[in-house]
Design a protein around this motif. Structure first.
Motif, PDB file in Angstrom:
ATOM      1  N   ARG A   3       0.854  -1.176   0.000  1.00 54.48           N
ATOM      2  CA  ARG A   3       0.000   0.000   0.000  1.00 54.48           C
ATOM      3  C   ARG A   3       0.899   1.238   0.000  1.00 54.48           C
ATOM      4  NH1 ARG A   3      -5.173   0.496   0.835  1.00 54.48           N
ATOM      5  NH2 ARG A   3      -5.401  -1.585   1.734  1.00 54.48           N
ATOM      6  N   ARG A  13      -6.411   4.426   8.494  1.00 56.85           N
ATOM      7  CA  ARG A  13      -6.009   3.031   8.739  1.00 56.85           C
ATOM      8  C   ARG A  13      -5.278   2.952  10.078  1.00 56.85           C
ATOM      9  NH1 ARG A  13      -7.138  -0.095   4.628  1.00 56.85           N
ATOM     10  NH2 ARG A  13      -7.736   0.942   2.671  1.00 56.85           N
ATOM     11  N   LEU A  16      -3.028  -0.158  10.882  1.00 60.71           N
ATOM     12  CA  LEU A  16      -1.790  -0.150  10.111  1.00 60.71           C
ATOM     13  C   LEU A  16      -0.806   0.855  10.691  1.00 60.71           C
ATOM     14  CD1 LEU A  16      -0.336  -1.245   7.572  1.00 60.71           C
ATOM     15  CD2 LEU A  16      -1.335   0.675   6.301  1.00 60.71           C
ATOM     16  N   VAL A  57       4.123   0.496   2.281  1.00 55.26           N
ATOM     17  CA  VAL A  57       3.863  -0.419   3.397  1.00 55.26           C
ATOM     18  C   VAL A  57       3.396  -1.773   2.889  1.00 55.26           C
ATOM     19  CG1 VAL A  57       2.620  -0.723   5.575  1.00 55.26           C
ATOM     20  CG2 VAL A  57       3.114   1.587   4.750  1.00 55.26           C
ATOM     21  N   GLU A  59       1.092  -4.460   3.858  1.00 53.70           N
ATOM     22  CA  GLU A  59      -0.036  -4.626   4.763  1.00 53.70           C
ATOM     23  C   GLU A  59      -0.430  -6.094   4.808  1.00 53.70           C
ATOM     24  OE1 GLU A  59      -4.383  -2.576   5.651  1.00 53.70           O
ATOM     25  OE2 GLU A  59      -3.629  -2.624   3.586  1.00 53.70           O
ATOM     26  N   ASN A  60      -0.413  -6.664   6.007  1.00 49.94           N
ATOM     27  CA  ASN A  60      -0.821  -8.057   6.179  1.00 49.94           C
ATOM     28  C   ASN A  60      -2.327  -8.212   5.968  1.00 49.94           C
ATOM     29  OD1 ASN A  60       1.825  -8.931   6.922  1.00 49.94           O
ATOM     30  ND2 ASN A  60       1.475  -8.157   8.996  1.00 49.94           N
ATOM     31  N   GLY A  63      -4.606  -6.396   8.275  1.00 51.12           N
ATOM     32  CA  GLY A  63      -4.499  -4.945   8.326  1.00 51.12           C
ATOM     33  C   GLY A  63      -3.310  -4.418   9.089  1.00 51.12           C
ATOM     34  N   THR A  64      -2.475  -5.307   9.620  1.00 46.54           N
ATOM     35  CA  THR A  64      -1.307  -4.870  10.374  1.00 46.54           C
ATOM     36  C   THR A  64      -0.097  -4.696   9.460  1.00 46.54           C
ATOM     37  OG1 THR A  64      -0.677  -7.153  10.895  1.00 46.54           O
ATOM     38  CG2 THR A  64      -2.102  -5.993  12.484  1.00 46.54           C
ATOM     39  N   HIS A  65       0.914  -4.084  10.016  1.00 45.47           N
ATOM     40  CA  HIS A  65       2.150  -3.751   9.305  1.00 45.47           C
ATOM     41  C   HIS A  65       3.056  -4.966   9.178  1.00 45.47           C
ATOM     42  CE1 HIS A  65       6.448  -2.359   9.737  1.00 45.47           C
ATOM     43  NE2 HIS A  65       6.088  -1.553   8.764  1.00 45.47           N
ATOM     44  N   SER A  68       7.862  -1.597   5.948  1.00 48.62           N
ATOM     45  CA  SER A  68       7.611  -0.282   5.373  1.00 48.62           C
ATOM     46  C   SER A  68       8.910   0.464   5.115  1.00 48.62           C
ATOM     47  CB  SER A  68       6.723   0.559   6.307  1.00 48.62           C
ATOM     48  OG  SER A  68       7.330   0.698   7.587  1.00 48.62           O
TER      49      SER A  68
END
Length: 211
Positions: A3, A13, A16, A57, A59-60, A63-65, A68
């Motif tokens: 993203r 978000r 994120l 980024v 993005e899993n 929705g987590t990081h 990045s």
């Protein structure tokens, strides 16, 4: 997925953003022991995060990081010119065709392909924005990693000793580099292009570049 998101869009978000800045604290403060600040939220943020940088980024699915990198034009304030001029012989790097990459961060749970995916994303962004090179400061020991991924930098300055040796490098932004990194990351160019288009409608890109 990759993203592309500006700092002023992160509030859309929150999961994120929260996990990205906490992962940065984990990597830069707690693991690497850099002299960075961590706020009351557990976030590692600095003055450059307040300048509305662009983040690439991973993005899993939840929705987590996952990883990045922060991107900023060299025509404005950048870390290389303000903190690492001793590595460039005092030469300031400023060009509309060169953007700086900083805070390359991987989640502790990042998969093996996330680093290559971020570099593929950076090359795609560079081509779409009409850039020719990316600028960054890296540990000298990490340069073989970039070679394996297919994007070795042109080193323009190195300083320090042992494991603390750091280098300033310029990475090419080209169709050939994109193809090499895509092959290493396992992400087809067409997929990365769709991710870019989903993050950046054409009108939004034109507006940002004109701002």
């Amino acid at each position: 997925m990759i993203r592309f998101i500006y700092a002023d869009q992160l509030s859309q978000r929150p999961v994120l953003a929260d996990s990205m800045f906490k992962d940065r604290a984990s990597q830069f403060k707690h693991r690497l022991d850099w002299e960075v600040s961590v706020d009351d939220n557990g976030w590692e943020v600095d003055q450059y995060d307040t300048m509305n940088p662009l983040y690439i980024v991973w993005e899993n699915a939840d929705g987590t990081h996952g990883g990045s990198v922060r991107i900023m034009p060299t025509t404005g304030r950048i870390m290389t010119n303000e903190h690492f001029l001793h590595l460039t012989g005092g030469v300031r790097i400023a060009s509309p065709l060169i953007w700086e990459c900083t805070r390359f961060c991987l989640s502790p749970d990042a998969g093996p392909g996330v680093a290559a995916a971020l570099l593929a994303g950076g090359t795609e962004l560079g081509l779409r924005f009409g850039l020719e090179q990316a600028l960054g400061v890296v540990y000298a020991r990490s340069i073989p990693l970039y070679r394996r991924i297919g994007c070795p930098p042109d080193i323009i300055g190195t300083g320090g000793e042992g494991r603390d040796r750091i280098s300033v490098g310029l990475w090419p932004v080209s169709v050939e580099a994109r193809a090499a990194i895509s092959a290493k990351s396992g992400i087809p160019v067409s997929v990365m292009q769709r991710w870019f288009d989903a993050s950046f409608p054409r009108t939004a890109v034109s507006h940002r570049l004109a701002a």
